[in-house]
Scaffold this motif. Structure first.
Motif, PDB file in Angstrom:
ATOM      1  N   LEU A  46       0.829  -1.205   0.000  1.00  0.00           N
ATOM      2  CA  LEU A  46       0.000   0.000   0.000  1.00  0.00           C
ATOM      3  C   LEU A  46       0.866   1.259   0.000  1.00  0.00           C
ATOM      4  O   LEU A  46       0.546   2.241  -0.689  1.00  0.00           O
ATOM      5  N   ALA A  48      -6.731   3.458   3.343  1.00  0.00           N
ATOM      6  CA  ALA A  48      -6.377   2.054   3.567  1.00  0.00           C
ATOM      7  C   ALA A  48      -5.262   1.925   4.600  1.00  0.00           C
ATOM      8  O   ALA A  48      -5.305   1.042   5.468  1.00  0.00           O
ATOM      9  N   LEU A  53      -5.995   5.160  -0.923  1.00  0.00           N
ATOM     10  CA  LEU A  53      -4.792   4.510  -0.412  1.00  0.00           C
ATOM     11  C   LEU A  53      -4.420   5.050   0.970  1.00  0.00           C
ATOM     12  O   LEU A  53      -3.989   4.300   1.849  1.00  0.00           O
ATOM     13  N   SER A  64      -7.480  -1.612  -1.215  1.00  0.00           N
ATOM     14  CA  SER A  64      -7.136  -0.302  -1.761  1.00  0.00           C
ATOM     15  C   SER A  64      -8.308   0.317  -2.518  1.00  0.00           C
ATOM     16  O   SER A  64      -8.268   1.493  -2.873  1.00  0.00           O
ATOM     17  N   CYS A  93       2.195   1.727  -3.515  1.00  0.00           N
ATOM     18  CA  CYS A  93       1.131   2.206  -4.408  1.00  0.00           C
ATOM     19  C   CYS A  93       0.810   3.671  -4.137  1.00  0.00           C
ATOM     20  O   CYS A  93       0.557   4.451  -5.070  1.00  0.00           O
TER      21      CYS A  93
END
Length: 347
Positions: free
Chosen positions: A79, A132, A129, A156, A82
């Protein structure tokens, strides 16, 4: 109701405004407080009309698949990677665009509109994100072993969704929709959405919601075995409600499940003895004939198979819309019936 429909009516009357995904999504959740108040006001009319008896209220939950796939669940390290890439992509999009007079792509709209849509999508991905990563501590806390905490994953796509066991036995990202139904006319008196797959702790907050909306509590509270915790049974006794829930079958086949066990509190002892009576067993049958039927109608009639929105707040708004629609139809049928009787009496 006027507050909720004003925006949509304005959209319909304005020919130049398109009814796209973002407009519908905003309309669904813009008036959450108004929907809550509308739900309570409608219950007030149903109570005044005598359609809510508050003698038996049945609670049940159903798992509704979230708008997220299993592949969207990622560990914290992934995560973070990303998020870094998404932030870089968003920063690149926010840079001033060089003018290009040769581009004339009328099929996909003006370049400025396309770029604005790209920036909005990139910004929303960054926000998801970040959300998350914020959900990761709560997910780890719910795990039991250190290895499970290390392997914890968050979606996500919909960070608040959790993997739950579905009716077919499979495991998918979902939300736990809770309904409380008055058995007299199947009126929904309570609605909630949780991202916890277990029903064990769902009874106390629902009882508080019914009391707040209706101003009183039922004489009997019906629920299945997934709700029957010691805390729920003792709460029912404290509020002078009879809790009707099946007693779990003991692992020892020689032991009678209705016989009090050492350490049982007086409310639990009373609950065991109550569920051994024919009257309680017969009354408990109302649960399957009412709240489970309402759940089935929500899935079949209102299409509550899979959510088209993301996030627990938006999921709650969907549940409120369904509950309001369900109760409003009951009220309209009552008004038609009363109007028909008055018309027949006048003749």
């Amino acid at each position: 109701l006027r507050l909720c429909t004003r925006d949509l009516a304005y959209i319909w009357l304005c020919g130049g405004v398109s009814l796209n995904y973002h407009t519908l999504s905003s309309f669904r959740v813009r008036h959450q407080q108004a929907l809550q108040q509308l739900m309570t006001d409608l219950l007030g009319h149903l109570l005044h009309a005598g359609l809510v008896a508050l003698e038996h209220v049945a609670q049940d939950g159903m798992r509704v698949r979230a708008s997220a796939g299993a592949a969207s669940f990622r560990r914290q390290a992934t995560l973070e990677q990303c998020l870094e890439k998404a932030q870089q992509f968003l920063a690149a999009l926010e840079q001033p665009e060089e003018e290009n007079s040769d581009s004339d792509d009328t099929d996909q709209g003006p370049p400025s509109r396309r770029r604005a849509a790209q920036e909005r999508a990139a910004r929303e991905r960054v926000e998801r994100l970040q959300a998350a990563l914020e959900e990761m501590p709560a997910v780890r806390e719910a795990k039991h072993s250190p290895k499970e905490r290390e392997e914890a994953r968050v979606s996500s796509t919909d960070p608040e969704a959790r993997v739950m066991k579905m009716p077919d036995g499979g495991f998918r990202p979902a939300y736990n929709f809770q309904l409380a139904v008055d058995t007299a006319n199947r009126v929904i008196v309570g609605v909630a959405v949780s991202n916890v797959g277990s029903d064990m702790a769902q009874m106390p907050p629902m009882v508080g919601q019914v009391l707040e909306r209706c101003g009183d509590l039922p004489s009997n509270w019906l629920m299945d075995g997934g709700f029957s915790s010691v805390k729920a049974i003792e709460l029912g006794a404290e509020l002078r409600m009879r809790v009707l829930a099946p007693v779990q079958t003991p692992r020892d086949a020689t032991r009678d499940r209705y016989t009090p066990r050492p350490g049982d509190s007086p409310p639990v002892v009373e609950w065991r003895q109550r569920m051994n009576t024919e009257e309680a067993k017969e009354t408990y049958k109302l649960r399957a004939a009412t709240v489970e039927l309402v759940n089935a109608q929500a899935r079949v009639r209102h299409g509550l198979q899979q959510l088209r929105v993301r996030g627990q707040v938006k999921a709650l708004c969907v549940a409120l819309w369904i509950a309001i629609t369900h109760n409003l139809l009951i009220w309209l049928r009552h008004l038609q019936s009363v109007g028909g009787l008055q018309w027949a009496a006048a003749r």
